[in-house]
Design an enzyme around this catalytic site. Structure first.
Site, PDB file in Angstrom:
ATOM      1  CB  ALA A   1      -0.975   0.165   1.128  1.00 41.71           C
TER       2      ALA A   1
ATOM      3  N   GLY B   1       0.628  -5.208   0.702  1.00 41.06           N
ATOM      4  CA  GLY B   1      -0.746  -5.218  -0.093  1.00 41.06           C
ATOM      5  C   GLY B   1      -0.284  -5.740  -1.215  1.00 41.06           C
TER       6      GLY B   1
ATOM      7  CD  GLU C   1      -2.185  -7.527   2.823  1.00 48.52           C
ATOM      8  OE1 GLU C   1      -1.753  -6.387   2.527  1.00 48.52           O
ATOM      9  OE2 GLU C   1      -2.632  -7.773   4.161  1.00 48.52           O
TER      10      GLU C   1
ATOM     11  CD  GLU D   1       1.726  -5.498   5.802  1.00 46.93           C
ATOM     12  OE1 GLU D   1       2.384  -6.288   5.763  1.00 46.93           O
ATOM     13  OE2 GLU D   1       0.973  -5.598   4.780  1.00 46.93           O
TER      14      GLU D   1
HETATM   15  C1  HXC Z   1       4.946   4.460  -1.320  1.00 46.93           C
HETATM   16  C2  HXC Z   1       6.861   3.514  -2.235  1.00 46.93           C
HETATM   17  C3  HXC Z   1       6.444   2.176  -1.776  1.00 46.93           C
HETATM   18  C4  HXC Z   1       5.347   2.139  -0.977  1.00 46.93           C
HETATM   19  C5  HXC Z   1       8.434   2.054  -2.612  1.00 46.93           C
HETATM   20  N1  HXC Z   1       8.076   3.291  -2.808  1.00 46.93           N
HETATM   21  N2  HXC Z   1       7.395   1.362  -2.018  1.00 46.93           N
HETATM   22  N3  HXC Z   1       6.017   4.546  -2.264  1.00 46.93           N
HETATM   23  N4  HXC Z   1       4.779   3.431  -0.717  1.00 46.93           N
HETATM   24  N5  HXC Z   1       4.710   1.100  -0.387  1.00 46.93           N
HETATM   25  C6  HXC Z   1       8.821   4.474  -3.438  1.00 46.93           C
HETATM   26  C7  HXC Z   1       9.975   4.764  -2.711  1.00 46.93           C
HETATM   27  O1  HXC Z   1       9.525   5.899  -1.797  1.00 46.93           O
HETATM   28  C8  HXC Z   1      10.801   5.391  -4.004  1.00 46.93           C
HETATM   29  O2  HXC Z   1      10.113   6.847  -4.189  1.00 46.93           O
HETATM   30  C9  HXC Z   1      10.348   4.705  -4.928  1.00 46.93           C
HETATM   31  O3  HXC Z   1       9.456   3.788  -4.796  1.00 46.93           O
HETATM   32  C10 HXC Z   1      11.655   3.382  -5.265  1.00 46.93           C
HETATM   33  O4  HXC Z   1      11.871   2.857  -4.086  1.00 46.93           O
HETATM   34  P1  HXC Z   1      13.219   2.804  -3.371  1.00 46.93           P
HETATM   35  O5  HXC Z   1      12.934   2.667  -1.859  1.00 46.93           O
HETATM   36  O6  HXC Z   1      14.036   3.878  -3.643  1.00 46.93           O
HETATM   37  O7  HXC Z   1      13.883   1.440  -3.994  1.00 46.93           O
HETATM   38  P2  HXC Z   1      14.752   0.383  -3.340  1.00 46.93           P
HETATM   39  O8  HXC Z   1      15.861   1.172  -2.440  1.00 46.93           O
HETATM   40  O9  HXC Z   1      15.223  -0.655  -4.290  1.00 46.93           O
HETATM   41  O10 HXC Z   1      13.853  -0.618  -2.186  1.00 46.93           O
HETATM   42  C11 HXC Z   1      12.608  -1.219  -2.740  1.00 46.93           C
HETATM   43  C12 HXC Z   1      11.936  -1.882  -1.520  1.00 46.93           C
HETATM   44  C13 HXC Z   1      11.520  -0.418  -0.515  1.00 46.93           C
HETATM   45  C14 HXC Z   1      12.587  -2.657  -0.694  1.00 46.93           C
HETATM   46  C15 HXC Z   1      10.786  -2.398  -1.962  1.00 46.93           C
HETATM   47  O11 HXC Z   1      11.126   0.368  -1.686  1.00 46.93           O
HETATM   48  C16 HXC Z   1      10.396  -0.620   0.258  1.00 46.93           C
HETATM   49  O12 HXC Z   1      10.800  -1.273   1.253  1.00 46.93           O
HETATM   50  N6  HXC Z   1       9.172  -0.185   0.249  1.00 46.93           N
HETATM   51  C17 HXC Z   1       8.289  -0.234   1.217  1.00 46.93           C
HETATM   52  C18 HXC Z   1       7.644  -2.055   1.228  1.00 46.93           C
HETATM   53  C19 HXC Z   1       6.621  -2.033   2.375  1.00 46.93           C
HETATM   54  O13 HXC Z   1       6.851  -1.597   3.570  1.00 46.93           O
HETATM   55  N7  HXC Z   1       5.509  -2.391   1.910  1.00 46.93           N
HETATM   56  C20 HXC Z   1       4.282  -2.473   2.854  1.00 46.93           C
HETATM   57  C21 HXC Z   1       3.532  -1.161   2.866  1.00 46.93           C
HETATM   58  S1  HXC Z   1       2.480  -1.461   4.197  1.00 46.93           S
HETATM   59  P3  HXC Z   1      11.243   8.055  -4.363  1.00 46.93           P
HETATM   60  O14 HXC Z   1      10.188   9.112  -4.782  1.00 46.93           O
HETATM   61  O15 HXC Z   1      12.144   8.030  -3.270  1.00 46.93           O
HETATM   62  O16 HXC Z   1      12.081   7.700  -5.695  1.00 46.93           O
HETATM   63  C22 HXC Z   1       1.063  -2.317   3.428  1.00 46.93           C
HETATM   64  C23 HXC Z   1      -0.016  -2.574   4.235  1.00 46.93           C
HETATM   65  C24 HXC Z   1      -1.358  -2.935   3.773  1.00 46.93           C
HETATM   66  O17 HXC Z   1       1.062  -2.809   2.418  1.00 46.93           O
HETATM   67  C25 HXC Z   1      -2.535  -2.884   4.493  1.00 46.93           C
HETATM   68  C26 HXC Z   1      -2.904  -1.703   4.914  1.00 46.93           C
HETATM   69  C27 HXC Z   1      -4.415  -1.249   5.162  1.00 46.93           C
END
Ligand code: HXC
Length: 261
Positions: free
Chosen positions: A67, A112, A115, A135
């Site tokens: 998400a 997400g 999921e 998460e």
């Molecule tokens: C918003 C995101 C994102 C996310 C990546 N980006 N994941 N933006 N939401 N979930 C964006 C980054 O901010 C970045 O933007 C660009 O995508 C590239 O990502 P990087 O982090 O620079 O890439 P990298 O270093 O290769 O790392 C990849 C990654 C990391 C390991 C996937 O991005 C990451 O950990 N992302 C978050 C993963 C996460 O925690 N997902 C779960 C979310 S909670 P910029 O603008 O800086 O270039 C969820 C809950 C669901 O899903 C249920 C809720 C009700």
């Protein structure tokens, strides 16, 4: 199909491909994208040209990285519940589609994204894909069905390990625990999913639809009830033209021409 800001859609030879298209944020699911997925699926549900649906992510790096954290960061509980509802609506629609669905997991499949993949009928992953439910590291729990669908797929122990460590697992590890069906090289991913889709399409359409339905509905029933449910569904297939054609074709040593009736 309507124009969507965050989705691409193509159909060829009965195979629909729905691509989550926000590559700059690794295809993260914001509320607009979730609403668009729900709306696109309602269109796909009644589109007779789509016999199998593939869901994938844009670019080579991510299927869906979760998400959208930039949107969630400032949310209050009511807004969080609304986001979760949008996702549940979209993901439950995927499960209730008459068509078989295949997640083509082309990269990061986190939160997400995992999921979403787990709402599909079949998951095929690129060897470069990474899976996880990160998460808890953000101070929240999975809210798009992760605590429930992942648990049903891999069992309580593995689901608890994945969810409470928040650690990523490789595509091969995901296959070992039954979270994905096949792992292939990234450049072979779409060939592989198209191959599976084509095999499904060759079979009796009513039978394929019914098989998906009876597997899903039966999984929530106690075994004896599920078995009699299967018997009823099985018996009903004998009222279809597809059953007559499928068996006649076998006996006449020719390929079946199914009408889907
Ligand atoms: C918003 C995101 C994102 C996310 C990546 N980006 N994941 N933006 N939401 N979930 C964006 C980054 O901010 C970045 O933007 C660009 O995508 C590239 O990502 P990087 O982090 O620079 O890439 P990298 O270093 O290769 O790392 C990849 C990654 C990391 C390991 C996937 O991005 C990451 O950990 N992302 C978050 C993963 C996460 O925690 N997902 C779960 C979310 S909670 P910029 O603008 O800086 O270039 C969820 C809950 C669901 O899903 C249920 C809720 C009700």
């Amino acid at each position: 199909m309507k124009e969507y800001n965050n989705l691409l859609f193509t159909v060829e030879d009965g195979i629909g491909v729905l691509t989550i298209n926000r590559p700059k944020s690794l295809n993260a699911l914001n509320s607009e994208t979730l609403a668009e997925i729900g709306s696109a699926l309602s269109e796909i549900k009644t589109n007779k040209d789509v016999k199998v649906l593939i869901i994938t992510g844009s670019g080579q790096k991510a299927f869906v990285a979760g998400a959208d954290i930039s949107q969630m960061a400032a949310m209050n509980p009511i807004e969080a519940a609304e986001l979760s509802e949008l996702a549940h609506n979209a993901f439950q629609t995927i499960e209730s589609l008459p068509q078989m669905t295949i997640a083509a997991v082309n990269g990061y499949c986190l939160g997400g994204g995992f999921e979403l993949a787990n709402s599909c009928d079949i998951r095929i992953a690129a060897s470069t894909a990474k899976f996880g439910q990160p998460e808890v590291g953000l101070g929240i729990v999975p809210g798009f069905g992760g605590t429930q669908r992942l648990t049903r797929l891999v069992g309580r122990g593995k689901a608890k390990e994945i969810i409470t460590t928040g650690a990523q697992i490789t595509a091969t590890e995901a296959k070992e625990i039954g979270a994905v069906e096949e792992v292939v090289e990234l450049d072979q991913l779409m060939t592989k999913v198209n191959e599976i889709a084509s095999k499904i399409i060759k079979n009796g359409p009513v039978a394929v639809r019914m098989a998906k339905y009876v597997i899903d509905k039966g999984a929530d029933l106690e075994l004896n009830t599920a078995i009699s449910f299967e018997t009823q569904m099985w018996a009903q297939t004998f009222a279809t033209e597809d059953q007559k054609e499928g068996m006649a074709a076998f006996l006449e040593k020719r390929h079946a021409k199914f009408s889907g009736k």
